[in-house]
Design an enzyme around this catalytic site. Sequence first.
Site, PDB file in Angstrom:
ATOM      1  N   ARG A 161       0.823  -1.154   0.028  1.00  0.00           N
ATOM      2  CA  ARG A 161      -0.080   0.161   0.220  1.00  0.00           C
ATOM      3  C   ARG A 161       1.010   1.099  -0.150  1.00  0.00           C
ATOM      4  O   ARG A 161       1.804   1.390   1.010  1.00  0.00           O
ATOM      5  CB  ARG A 161      -1.033  -0.027   1.095  1.00  0.00           C
ATOM      6  CG  ARG A 161      -1.970   1.114   1.303  1.00  0.00           C
ATOM      7  CD  ARG A 161      -3.033   0.865   2.277  1.00  0.00           C
ATOM      8  NE  ARG A 161      -2.548   0.856   3.698  1.00  0.00           N
ATOM      9  CZ  ARG A 161      -3.322   1.003   4.801  1.00  0.00           C
ATOM     10  NH1 ARG A 161      -4.545   1.306   4.616  1.00  0.00           N
ATOM     11  NH2 ARG A 161      -2.732   0.886   5.994  1.00  0.00           N
TER      12      ARG A 161
ATOM     13  N   THR B 103      -1.211   7.678  -1.124  1.00  0.00           N
ATOM     14  CA  THR B 103      -2.219   7.586  -1.847  1.00  0.00           C
ATOM     15  C   THR B 103      -3.268   6.372  -1.173  1.00  0.00           C
ATOM     16  O   THR B 103      -4.408   6.318  -1.366  1.00  0.00           O
ATOM     17  CB  THR B 103      -1.962   7.161  -3.173  1.00  0.00           C
ATOM     18  OG1 THR B 103      -1.589   5.841  -3.358  1.00  0.00           O
ATOM     19  CG2 THR B 103      -1.229   8.113  -3.870  1.00  0.00           C
TER      20      THR B 103
ATOM     21  N   ASP C  52      -0.795  -3.554  13.054  1.00  0.00           N
ATOM     22  CA  ASP C  52      -0.601  -4.276  11.763  1.00  0.00           C
ATOM     23  C   ASP C  52      -0.161  -5.626  11.901  1.00  0.00           C
ATOM     24  O   ASP C  52       0.608  -6.109  12.672  1.00  0.00           O
ATOM     25  CB  ASP C  52       0.886  -3.477  11.298  1.00  0.00           C
ATOM     26  CG  ASP C  52       1.228  -3.788   9.931  1.00  0.00           C
ATOM     27  OD1 ASP C  52       1.498  -4.951   9.668  1.00  0.00           O
ATOM     28  OD2 ASP C  52       1.269  -3.037   9.017  1.00  0.00           O
TER      29      ASP C  52
ATOM     30  N   ASP D 151       3.205  -6.771  10.831  1.00  0.00           N
ATOM     31  CA  ASP D 151       4.146  -6.678  11.929  1.00  0.00           C
ATOM     32  C   ASP D 151       4.182  -7.311  13.310  1.00  0.00           C
ATOM     33  O   ASP D 151       5.073  -7.977  13.738  1.00  0.00           O
ATOM     34  CB  ASP D 151       4.377  -5.074  12.227  1.00  0.00           C
ATOM     35  CG  ASP D 151       4.702  -4.198  11.344  1.00  0.00           C
ATOM     36  OD1 ASP D 151       5.694  -4.693  10.426  1.00  0.00           O
ATOM     37  OD2 ASP D 151       4.562  -3.000  11.516  1.00  0.00           O
TER      38      ASP D 151
END
Length: 210
Positions: A105, A109, A201, A204
């Site tokens: 990602r 944006t 996340d 992670d």
Amino acid sequence: MSEHLTVVDHPLVQHKLTIMRQTETSTAEFRQLLRELTQLLAYEVTRELPLTTTTIETPMESMEAPILDGKKLALVSILRAGNGMLDGVLELVPSARVGFVGLYRDEETLEPVQYYFKVPKQISDRMVIAVDPMLATGNSSVAAIDLLKEAGATDIRFLCLLASPEGVARMKEAHPDVPIITASLDRELNEKGYILPGLGDAGDRMFGTK
């Protein structure tokens, strides 16, 4: 519950997800729970696999017994976090073929950028289960499903741990024919595109990176 979205409210699913959400849960425990939880979700997502019968011998007699029909599953991991969900499904369906879609990602944006794509041959003949722990903005998921359809997949399911209302709406708009199976529909996305209350996340936490 809509036909497009199934939230698996089984007590074991909800219990394990609660532990995964907690900040103090270790990487090793997170990874183990992810595998266990995915296995429980996979039970739901494979409910409609086609069956045929075959003649077998039990210790008592011959019988016509049910067995999976035709080509088996194709599992497609949306890299990198999707890899943590592969083992759970493969323990249930060891013969499943595995593919990978690499998307990251763009932090500015929030749009997905493709860097890898490799899926099993004859994917059109298989039920395809795309796995990614988080359905957040939905942009990466939609892009991954776009690629799978371009490769010939027609029977696709999307399996995730957490979904946001925004991600579900985005997927329904782009791919109304792809059912979503998840352990929780969370409240919302924050301004950075993370699910709230969420679990941080997933990649992670699974791989111990920050």
